[in-house]
Scaffold this active site. Structure first.
Site, PDB file in Angstrom:
ATOM      1  N   GLY A 148      -0.760  -1.650   9.522  1.00  0.00           N
ATOM      2  CA  GLY A 148      -0.645  -2.529   8.360  1.00  0.00           C
ATOM      3  C   GLY A 148       0.566  -3.451   8.440  1.00  0.00           C
ATOM      4  N   ILE A 180       3.597  -3.665   6.783  1.00  0.00           N
ATOM      5  CA  ILE A 180       4.952  -3.117   6.922  1.00  0.00           C
ATOM      6  C   ILE A 180       5.008  -2.148   8.102  1.00  0.00           C
ATOM      7  CG2 ILE A 180       6.871  -1.981   5.712  1.00  0.00           C
ATOM      8  CD1 ILE A 180       5.376  -2.762   3.057  1.00  0.00           C
ATOM      9  N   ASP A 204      -8.971   8.832   9.574  1.00  0.00           N
ATOM     10  CA  ASP A 204      -8.762   8.721   8.130  1.00  0.00           C
ATOM     11  C   ASP A 204      -7.951   9.928   7.674  1.00  0.00           C
ATOM     12  OD1 ASP A 204      -9.173   8.786   5.271  1.00  0.00           O
ATOM     13  OD2 ASP A 204     -10.821   7.395   5.609  1.00  0.00           O
ATOM     14  N   SER A 256       7.211   2.416  -4.222  1.00  0.00           N
ATOM     15  CA  SER A 256       7.197   1.018  -4.649  1.00  0.00           C
ATOM     16  C   SER A 256       8.050   0.863  -5.894  1.00  0.00           C
ATOM     17  CB  SER A 256       5.756   0.628  -4.977  1.00  0.00           C
ATOM     18  OG  SER A 256       5.707  -0.579  -5.679  1.00  0.00           O
ATOM     19  N   TYR A 303      -2.837   2.200  -9.331  1.00  0.00           N
ATOM     20  CA  TYR A 303      -2.071   2.135  -8.085  1.00  0.00           C
ATOM     21  C   TYR A 303      -0.653   2.681  -8.309  1.00  0.00           C
ATOM     22  CZ  TYR A 303       1.084   0.159  -4.600  1.00  0.00           C
ATOM     23  OH  TYR A 303       2.076   0.021  -3.654  1.00  0.00           O
ATOM     24  N   LYS A 335       1.565   6.201  -6.813  1.00  0.00           N
ATOM     25  CA  LYS A 335       2.910   6.276  -6.217  1.00  0.00           C
ATOM     26  C   LYS A 335       3.788   7.262  -6.998  1.00  0.00           C
ATOM     27  CE  LYS A 335       2.268   3.399  -2.867  1.00  0.00           C
ATOM     28  NZ  LYS A 335       2.156   3.903  -1.510  1.00  0.00           N
ATOM     29  N   ASN A 373      -1.002 -11.597  -3.961  1.00  0.00           N
ATOM     30  CA  ASN A 373       0.459 -11.741  -4.023  1.00  0.00           C
ATOM     31  C   ASN A 373       0.886 -13.183  -3.767  1.00  0.00           C
ATOM     32  OD1 ASN A 373       0.256  -8.617  -2.566  1.00  0.00           O
ATOM     33  ND2 ASN A 373       1.239  -8.901  -4.538  1.00  0.00           N
ATOM     34  N   LEU A 374       2.075 -13.486  -4.274  1.00  0.00           N
ATOM     35  CA  LEU A 374       2.514 -14.890  -4.280  1.00  0.00           C
ATOM     36  C   LEU A 374       2.649 -15.505  -2.875  1.00  0.00           C
ATOM     37  CD1 LEU A 374       3.495 -17.341  -5.900  1.00  0.00           C
ATOM     38  CD2 LEU A 374       5.812 -16.363  -5.782  1.00  0.00           C
TER      39      LEU A 374
HETATM   40  P1  NAD Z   1      -1.316  -2.440   4.406  1.00  0.00           P
HETATM   41  O1  NAD Z   1      -2.589  -2.335   3.649  1.00  0.00           O
HETATM   42  O2  NAD Z   1      -1.092  -3.635   5.251  1.00  0.00           O
HETATM   43  O3  NAD Z   1      -1.108  -1.117   5.304  1.00  0.00           O
HETATM   44  C1  NAD Z   1      -1.591   0.140   4.918  1.00  0.00           C
HETATM   45  C2  NAD Z   1      -2.318   0.736   6.112  1.00  0.00           C
HETATM   46  O4  NAD Z   1      -2.817   2.025   5.763  1.00  0.00           O
HETATM   47  C3  NAD Z   1      -3.518  -0.103   6.562  1.00  0.00           C
HETATM   48  O5  NAD Z   1      -3.438  -0.322   7.955  1.00  0.00           O
HETATM   49  C4  NAD Z   1      -4.735   0.756   6.203  1.00  0.00           C
HETATM   50  O6  NAD Z   1      -5.814   0.556   7.102  1.00  0.00           O
HETATM   51  C5  NAD Z   1      -4.139   2.156   6.279  1.00  0.00           C
HETATM   52  N1  NAD Z   1      -4.821   3.171   5.466  1.00  0.00           N
HETATM   53  C6  NAD Z   1      -5.128   3.122   4.151  1.00  0.00           C
HETATM   54  N2  NAD Z   1      -5.734   4.257   3.768  1.00  0.00           N
HETATM   55  C7  NAD Z   1      -5.813   5.056   4.866  1.00  0.00           C
HETATM   56  C8  NAD Z   1      -6.343   6.347   5.110  1.00  0.00           C
HETATM   57  N3  NAD Z   1      -6.948   7.061   4.149  1.00  0.00           N
HETATM   58  N4  NAD Z   1      -6.236   6.857   6.362  1.00  0.00           N
HETATM   59  C9  NAD Z   1      -5.656   6.163   7.361  1.00  0.00           C
HETATM   60  N5  NAD Z   1      -5.136   4.922   7.174  1.00  0.00           N
HETATM   61  C10 NAD Z   1      -5.224   4.378   5.944  1.00  0.00           C
HETATM   62  O7  NAD Z   1      -0.125  -2.292   3.340  1.00  0.00           O
HETATM   63  P2  NAD Z   1       1.439  -2.555   3.530  1.00  0.00           P
HETATM   64  O8  NAD Z   1       1.775  -3.781   2.762  1.00  0.00           O
HETATM   65  O9  NAD Z   1       1.843  -2.449   4.930  1.00  0.00           O
HETATM   66  O10 NAD Z   1       1.984  -1.322   2.680  1.00  0.00           O
HETATM   67  C11 NAD Z   1       2.292  -0.085   3.295  1.00  0.00           C
HETATM   68  C12 NAD Z   1       2.632   0.917   2.225  1.00  0.00           C
HETATM   69  O11 NAD Z   1       3.690   0.401   1.420  1.00  0.00           O
HETATM   70  C13 NAD Z   1       1.490   1.228   1.256  1.00  0.00           C
HETATM   71  O12 NAD Z   1       1.540   2.595   0.945  1.00  0.00           O
HETATM   72  C14 NAD Z   1       1.819   0.385   0.044  1.00  0.00           C
HETATM   73  O13 NAD Z   1       1.306   0.949  -1.148  1.00  0.00           O
HETATM   74  C15 NAD Z   1       3.343   0.422   0.054  1.00  0.00           C
HETATM   75  N6  NAD Z   1       3.934  -0.747  -0.608  1.00  0.00           N
HETATM   76  C16 NAD Z   1       3.582  -2.000  -0.229  1.00  0.00           C
HETATM   77  C17 NAD Z   1       4.149  -3.101  -0.878  1.00  0.00           C
HETATM   78  C18 NAD Z   1       3.755  -4.506  -0.497  1.00  0.00           C
HETATM   79  O14 NAD Z   1       3.980  -5.412  -1.279  1.00  0.00           O
HETATM   80  N7  NAD Z   1       3.210  -4.765   0.682  1.00  0.00           N
HETATM   81  C19 NAD Z   1       5.066  -2.908  -1.920  1.00  0.00           C
HETATM   82  C20 NAD Z   1       5.414  -1.613  -2.270  1.00  0.00           C
HETATM   83  C21 NAD Z   1       4.842  -0.525  -1.604  1.00  0.00           C
HETATM   84  C1  UD1 Z   2       2.589  -6.914  -7.349  1.00  0.00           C
HETATM   85  C2  UD1 Z   2       2.034  -5.671  -7.995  1.00  0.00           C
HETATM   86  C3  UD1 Z   2       2.998  -4.521  -7.751  1.00  0.00           C
HETATM   87  C4  UD1 Z   2       3.257  -4.340  -6.263  1.00  0.00           C
HETATM   88  C5  UD1 Z   2       3.785  -5.681  -5.725  1.00  0.00           C
HETATM   89  C6  UD1 Z   2       4.050  -5.665  -4.261  1.00  0.00           C
HETATM   90  C7  UD1 Z   2       0.758  -6.547  -9.894  1.00  0.00           C
HETATM   91  C8  UD1 Z   2       0.661  -6.609 -11.394  1.00  0.00           C
HETATM   92  N1  UD1 Z   2       1.844  -5.905  -9.425  1.00  0.00           N
HETATM   93  O1  UD1 Z   2       3.821  -7.158  -7.931  1.00  0.00           O
HETATM   94  O2  UD1 Z   2       2.459  -3.319  -8.262  1.00  0.00           O
HETATM   95  O3  UD1 Z   2       4.197  -3.313  -6.048  1.00  0.00           O
HETATM   96  O4  UD1 Z   2       2.803  -6.696  -5.986  1.00  0.00           O
HETATM   97  O5  UD1 Z   2       2.849  -5.515  -3.562  1.00  0.00           O
HETATM   98  O6  UD1 Z   2      -0.114  -7.012  -9.195  1.00  0.00           O
HETATM   99  N2  UD1 Z   2       2.410 -15.083  -9.018  1.00  0.00           N
HETATM  100  C9  UD1 Z   2       1.931 -16.335  -9.344  1.00  0.00           C
HETATM  101  N3  UD1 Z   2       0.788 -16.776  -8.745  1.00  0.00           N
HETATM  102  C10 UD1 Z   2       0.105 -16.027  -7.818  1.00  0.00           C
HETATM  103  C11 UD1 Z   2       0.604 -14.743  -7.473  1.00  0.00           C
HETATM  104  C12 UD1 Z   2       1.753 -14.299  -8.096  1.00  0.00           C
HETATM  105  O7  UD1 Z   2       2.512 -17.043 -10.170  1.00  0.00           O
HETATM  106  O8  UD1 Z   2      -0.934 -16.480  -7.311  1.00  0.00           O
HETATM  107  C13 UD1 Z   2       3.669 -14.624  -9.622  1.00  0.00           C
HETATM  108  C14 UD1 Z   2       3.567 -13.323 -10.409  1.00  0.00           C
HETATM  109  O9  UD1 Z   2       3.257 -13.583 -11.744  1.00  0.00           O
HETATM  110  C15 UD1 Z   2       4.969 -12.736 -10.205  1.00  0.00           C
HETATM  111  C16 UD1 Z   2       5.383 -13.229  -8.818  1.00  0.00           C
HETATM  112  O10 UD1 Z   2       4.554 -14.365  -8.546  1.00  0.00           O
HETATM  113  O11 UD1 Z   2       5.855 -13.279 -11.148  1.00  0.00           O
HETATM  114  C17 UD1 Z   2       5.172 -12.196  -7.720  1.00  0.00           C
HETATM  115  O12 UD1 Z   2       3.828 -11.740  -7.784  1.00  0.00           O
HETATM  116  P1  UD1 Z   2       3.220 -10.731  -6.685  1.00  0.00           P
HETATM  117  O13 UD1 Z   2       3.504 -11.262  -5.343  1.00  0.00           O
HETATM  118  O14 UD1 Z   2       1.796 -10.502  -7.058  1.00  0.00           O
HETATM  119  O15 UD1 Z   2       4.067  -9.408  -6.864  1.00  0.00           O
HETATM  120  P2  UD1 Z   2       4.381  -8.561  -8.198  1.00  0.00           P
HETATM  121  O16 UD1 Z   2       3.673  -9.096  -9.389  1.00  0.00           O
HETATM  122  O17 UD1 Z   2       5.847  -8.412  -8.289  1.00  0.00           O
END
Ligand code: NAD
Ligand code: UD1
Length: 345
Positions: free
Chosen positions: A10, A12, A58, A124, A148, A152, A198-199
């Site tokens: 994934g 991260i 999985d 998160s 979600y 966590k 996400n933004l």
């Molecule tokens: P991602 O979706 O890119 O990576 C997650 C990976 O887990 C994927 O490769 C997916 O195929 C794998 N996966 C999911 N369910 C599985 C299962 N049952 N068995 C095996 N593999 C499985 O997400 P990411 O952005 O890299 O995030 C990684 C972690 O960080 C997640 O737990 C996510 O909730 C957490 N997190 C992400 C963000 C963000 O904004 N990206 C923010 C806070 C927390």
């Molecule tokens: C979202 C998730 C949060 C998760 C985080 C990181 C929601 C409600 N929350 O947070 O649980 O941990 O992503 O994965 O989805 N925005 C716009 N236009 C867009 C997209 C976003 O204006 O098209 C704004 C949002 O209102 C926010 C900021 O951009 O103010 C960031 O948004 P986003 O990237 O979705 O992250 P979070 O809302 O912080």
């Protein structure tokens, strides 16, 4: 001895794999590729010039997870695997609870069976719910506003119970703020399915012409320009935080939560303008209604991670925007873009 990286394909996870390999760790990746592409791991191999085992497994498949532990000498697990789309979690909550929570229970159960007690878990900032004040410290009240977030929060509680049951466990709960950016090579980055939620991925897809304009969700928040403020953190800084947490869990026992953020908040409009400056691309946007469930402001107090892990984010918003753009412009179709094209340039 190896580090097992669940969800290592994934966004991260792939960046963290590079850091682990560059720091000479042996790694094993377990992923079911439900939200990622095996191509990401091919590129990790290319970038690091190292090989490693990949299990297309999985986490819900107990027998195969057990087999991974049987076949390898694992000293610690970095557990990224999970589903992460807030909106989707509202639509299919049971799927989220089963995947994220049952997956973690199976994983930790098997870790216990094989005597592997070192765990770094992807939590998160969502566990702070609607924070009363900012910056957010780790001891502030926890809550969740969607399924979600509840996965966590529940996993954090399950892991705390596990430590109480057996204090050999050593667990870091890493509470990420808003990860963006990409590896500076532009070979790996964030590749969301469908229209991004996400933004930053939304902005980059507007920049390459896949989407028309950014919808800015609300301009009437009590922030300097009225748009929502978040703590964006470069994914490479975040990856580095995992190595610091890994060193910590390997050298002690206990359970500790750490905020991984920069400590600085940027508004939606500030991010759009920073991206325009870094990329030279004009980003069209329009102000629309607030998105349900969004909070006004969210940024970390990251001093605990600096004090106890020796970690601090180093990359600023310009670098985050530059690297997000570098990745998206070289890979307009994400991992479906042919990698040989730019490897040979
Ligand atoms: P991602 O979706 O890119 O990576 C997650 C990976 O887990 C994927 O490769 C997916 O195929 C794998 N996966 C999911 N369910 C599985 C299962 N049952 N068995 C095996 N593999 C499985 O997400 P990411 O952005 O890299 O995030 C990684 C972690 O960080 C997640 O737990 C996510 O909730 C957490 N997190 C992400 C963000 C963000 O904004 N990206 C923010 C806070 C927390
Ligand atoms: C979202 C998730 C949060 C998760 C985080 C990181 C929601 C409600 N929350 O947070 O649980 O941990 O992503 O994965 O989805 N925005 C716009 N236009 C867009 C997209 C976003 O204006 O098209 C704004 C949002 O209102 C926010 C900021 O951009 O103010 C960031 O948004 P986003 O990237 O979705 O992250 P979070 O809302 O912080």
């Amino acid at each position: 001895m190896s580090i097992l990286v669940t969800g290592g394909a994934g966004f991260i996870g792939s960046h963290t794999c590079i850091d682990l390999l560059e720091s000479n760790y042996e790694i094993i990746v377990l992923d079911n590729f439900s939200n990622s592409s095996p191509e990401a791991l091919d590129r990790v191999r290319t970038l690091s010039n190292r090989n490693f085992k990949i299990y297309d497994v999985d986490l819900l498949d107990r027998e195969n997870v057990d087999q991974v532990f049987k076949e390898n000498d694992i000293e610690a697990v970095i557990h990224f695997a999970g589903l992460k789309a807030v909106g989707e979690s509202v639509q299919i909550p049971l799927h989220y609870y089963h995947n994220n929570i049952t997956g973690t229970v199976i994983l930790t159960h098997i870790m216990q069976k094989y005597g592997v007690y070192n765990l770094v878990f992807s939590s998160s900032a969502t566990v702070y719910g609607i924070p009363d004040t900012v910056p957010i410290t780790e001891d502030m009240p926890l809550s969740a506003t969607n399924p979600y977030g509840r996965t966590k929060l529940m996993i954090e509680q399950i892991l705390s119970d596990l430590y109480v049951s057996n204090n050999k466990w050593s667990i870091a709960l890493l509470r990420y703020f808003n990860p963006i950016g990409a590896h500076e090579s532009g070979l790996i980055g964030e590749d969301p399915n469908g229209i991004p939620n996400n933004l930053m991925p939304y902005i980059t897809q507007v920049a390459v012409g896949k989407l028309n304009e950014v919808n800015v969700f609300g301009s009437d928040y009590s922030t300097p320009d009225g748009t929502g403020v978040r703590d964006y953190i470069h994914v490479v800084d975040l990856a580095r935080g995992h190595l610091k947490a890994l060193e910590k869990v390997k050298s002690s026992s206990g359970i500790e939560a750490y905020n991984l953020g920069t400590g600085k908040g940027y508004s939606v409009l500030e991010v759009i303008h920073a991206f325009e400056n870094a990329s030279g691309q004009k980003i069209s946007y329009k102000i629309v209604e607030r998105r349900a469930g969004d909070i006004t402001e969210c940024y970390a107090d990251p001093t605990k991670a600096e004090r106890e892990l020796g970690w601090k984010a180093e990359k600023g918003i310009e670098e985050m925007c530059r690297d997000s753009w570098n990745w998206q412009s070289k890979n307009p179709e994400g991992y479906k873009t042919e990698s040989k094209f730019f490897l040979s340039r």
